[in-house]
Write an enzyme that holds these catalytic residues in place. Structure first.
Site, PDB file in Angstrom:
ATOM      1  N   HIS A 275       0.860  -1.186   0.000  1.00 40.97           N
ATOM      2  CA  HIS A 275       0.000   0.000   0.000  1.00 40.97           C
ATOM      3  C   HIS A 275       0.899   1.239   0.000  1.00 40.97           C
ATOM      4  O   HIS A 275       1.856   1.320   0.767  1.00 40.97           O
ATOM      5  CB  HIS A 275      -0.898   0.006   1.240  1.00 40.97           C
ATOM      6  CG  HIS A 275      -1.679   1.266   1.424  1.00 40.97           C
ATOM      7  ND1 HIS A 275      -1.351   2.220   2.368  1.00 40.97           N
ATOM      8  CD2 HIS A 275      -2.781   1.741   0.784  1.00 40.97           C
ATOM      9  CE1 HIS A 275      -2.218   3.219   2.302  1.00 40.97           C
ATOM     10  NE2 HIS A 275      -3.089   2.950   1.351  1.00 40.97           N
TER      11      HIS A 275
ATOM     12  N   HIS B   7       1.553  11.129  -2.195  1.00 36.23           N
ATOM     13  CA  HIS B   7       0.342  10.937  -1.398  1.00 36.23           C
ATOM     14  C   HIS B   7      -0.373  12.279  -1.317  1.00 36.23           C
ATOM     15  O   HIS B   7       0.071  13.186  -0.617  1.00 36.23           O
ATOM     16  CB  HIS B   7       0.714  10.423  -0.012  1.00 36.23           C
ATOM     17  CG  HIS B   7      -0.427   9.786   0.712  1.00 36.23           C
ATOM     18  ND1 HIS B   7      -0.432   9.583   2.066  1.00 36.23           N
ATOM     19  CD2 HIS B   7      -1.606   9.293   0.261  1.00 36.23           C
ATOM     20  CE1 HIS B   7      -1.561   9.002   2.429  1.00 36.23           C
ATOM     21  NE2 HIS B   7      -2.287   8.810   1.352  1.00 36.23           N
TER      22      HIS B   7
END
Length: 589
Positions: free
Chosen positions: A118, A163
């Site tokens: 992830h 991110h």
């Protein structure tokens, strides 16, 4: 070898490193399988077959063991003496798991658990760490087969990975793709899946298609006439697959039941609305960092840019379409089509769904892929209970590989199975066509695992002599646990081996195992501290169904899952059917 330990300002105690003696069990086995104090190659083959359970052992296996011991100068010409036999048992050729791929790899992809990362590009926490290719390289070298990249527009009409809405830096997509190409198949030949979470315009999607095509070339799997439901890890060896949501204009031409996900879910973006809002505020503060990173990477060009090459459209690169249904989870789970799809759920969404749709999720994952990801509030890159996903058939239980702790140790242990290739065949009870497994019903006990812990060695080579105690050798103890969730179902501990770098325990434990295919054996070594918490001295987690029986050398790992060079335990494993054990007990009574 002597080692001094200071007891007070003027006094020093000296401890001698003794040589670890073979346990009585080892001495007896050597006596049983040797002649006149020497174990020949034929004798060793009998030992491998009858004691170690290696029924397919061949002469070259015994020869490899002989050759591995010649440099120790304890190897008689005619065969092994007791000391050489003992060193073999403690050596790297006697591990508790098979180093080879041995499961059937010709089934459809949906029939396998896949080692999944992830936010694979992050080097630390989810809020302010650096984005880099290093975590991607490390993950691939550890056997991870599913890499996640978040795609965002950048300056100069470029694409970066970061991110979104956080203080994390960015890294160019092209650098990530090149890193994947270089390291994808160094430790495993089986396919790598790249999951894109893209936030791009159509023109930038076309640019991504060009980057992907020119970087991977023949390594890239392009969807053809044969659907993915007919393709297996074996047939996709050394192939890279792209999985993402289809472009919006493509979706509009599809049936209303097609997967649809206009954006990365708010949960995966950052959890609840308050947290997501805080990330957006942070974005403006971090924009200068992204711009700086972009300037550093400027000048990188696509390999073969001048070569003529047909660039497919972005949508034509998608081997595994992903998304979420318009009609809700219930409608999605009832979809019965041949095309393989990928559904993504957060750990919280999965936990909620299993309360109502447990059997439906199992049915869905027989032919389709389910990806589970950490909730957005795990800013420290912690992880969750992987067993919830596994027992419902989820193939991609995505973990923060940059973190550490017990859940990650369990994940690492699970994927040490099948030669560490990153693909583990799902249990038959999750795949039976006309019988949907009910995960809510407890499984009956049908295996008995016996674990005997003899001794350990190697800490004095991996640690400073004052690491555990300033004034004396460590007091080691071993904790053994069975995991079918992040909470151990059963825990047992050895006695404390006092003041020794070469501890001996000779203790045996027995465990009842309900579902060995979904159970992990946890082993942790600690140094006992009377005045505080124990000091960590190593851990290993092993898939129970894959354990090789007999006496084995069990290597230990640090908190981050890196293997120690020398520290290891000598243990014995025996896994039997519970019925067989019951009948044996009755005959003895």
């Amino acid at each position: 070898m002597e080692q001094p330990f200071r007891v007070c300002i003027i006094c020093i105690r000296t401890f001698v490193h003794r040589v670890l003696e073979p346990p009585d069990d080892v001495k007896k086995l050597f006596q049983d399988y040797s002649q006149n104090g020497t174990m020949s190659m034929d004798d060793l083959l009998k030992f491998l077959s009858k004691v170690q359970g290696q029924n397919n052992a061949k002469e070259e296996d015994a020869e490899a063991i002989f050759n591995s011991l010649k440099h120790l100068n304890i190897f008689p010409r005619k065969g092994l003496n007791l000391e050489a036999f003992y060193r073999y048992l403690l050596g790297d050729l006697n591990t508790p798991l098979s180093p080879c791929v041995h499961q059937d790899m010709t089934a459809p992809l949906a029939h396998y658990f896949m080692y999944t990362g992830h936010n694979s590009y992050l080097s630390g926490n989810q809020l302010s760490s650096k984005s880099s290719v290093r975590p991607i390289k490390k993950a691939l070298k550890n056997g991870v087969r599913v890499i996640e990249l978040d795609l965002w527009p950048a300056r100069n009409n470029d694409v970066v990975v970061r991110h979104g809405g956080t203080l994390t830096t960015s890294v160019k997509l092209l650098r990530c793709l090149r890193a994947i190409k270089e390291f994808a198949f160094q430790v495993s030949e089986y396919p790598v899946v790249i999951t894109f979470e893209d936030h791009l315009t159509v023109s930038l999607q076309d640019k991504v298609a060009e980057m992907v095509t020119k970087t991977f070339r023949d390594m890239l799997y392009r969807p053809g006439k044969d659907g993915l439901e007919k393709l297996s890890p074996e047939s996709l060896k050394k192939k890279i697959l792209i999985s993402t949501k289809p472009p919006r204009e493509y979706l509009e031409t599809q049936d209303s039941n097609s997967p649809h996900e206009s954006k990365k879910s708010s949960e995966e973006q950052g959890g609840d609305e308050k947290l997501h809002s805080s990330r957006i505020n942070l974005f403006s503060c971090s924009s200068m960092c992204f711009a700086k990173q972009d300037r550093i990477d400027e000048g990188e060009q696509l390999q073969g840019e001048d070569e003529e090459m047909t660039i497919p459209k972005y949508r034509d690169l998608i081997a595994i379409p992903s998304g979420k249904p318009k009609g809700g989870l219930e409608e999605w789970l009832r979809i019965d089509e041949k095309e393989v799809r990928r559904l993504s759920l957060s750990e919280q969404e999965l936990d909620k769904a299993t309360r109502t749709y447990g059997k439906d999720i199992v049915r869905f994952t027989k032919n389709n892929l389910l990806r589970v990801y950490p909730k957005g509030t795990r800013l420290d890159s912690s992880n969750y209970d992987p067993f919830v996903g596994w027992k419902h058939g989820a193939q991609m239980v995505a973990f923060n590989m940059q973190g550490y702790g017990m859940p990650l140790w369990i994940m690492q242990g699970m994927f040490r199975a099948n030669g560490g290739c990153g693909y583990v065949k799902k249990p038959d009870f999750l795949l039976r066509e006309n019988d949907d497994f009910d995960p809510s019903v407890p499984s009956p006990v049908y295996k008995i695992l016996k674990v005997k812990i003899y001794s350990g060695e190697g800490w004095h080579l991996d640690f400073r002599h004052t690491h555990f105690d300033q004034y004396s050798p460590p007091d080691f103890l071993v904790k053994v646990e069975i995991f079918v969730g992040v909470r151990a179902s059963e825990t047992k501990r050895t006695q404390i081996a006092k003041n020794s770098w070469l501890p001996e325990w000779n203790e045996e434990f027995e465990f009842e195992v309900a579902a060995p295919e979904l159970s992990v054996l946890g082993i942790e070594v600690d140094d006992d501290d009377k005045y505080g918490s124990h000091d960590f001295a190593g851990q290993t987690y092993l898939p129970i169904s894959e354990l090789r029986t007999g006496i084995r050398a069990v290597p230990l790992y640090d908190r981050r899952g890196e293997r120690y060079k020398s520290a290891r335990l000598l243990m014995r494993f025996d896994l039997k059917d519970s019925r067989e054990c019951s009948e044996r007990q009755k005959s003895q009574d």
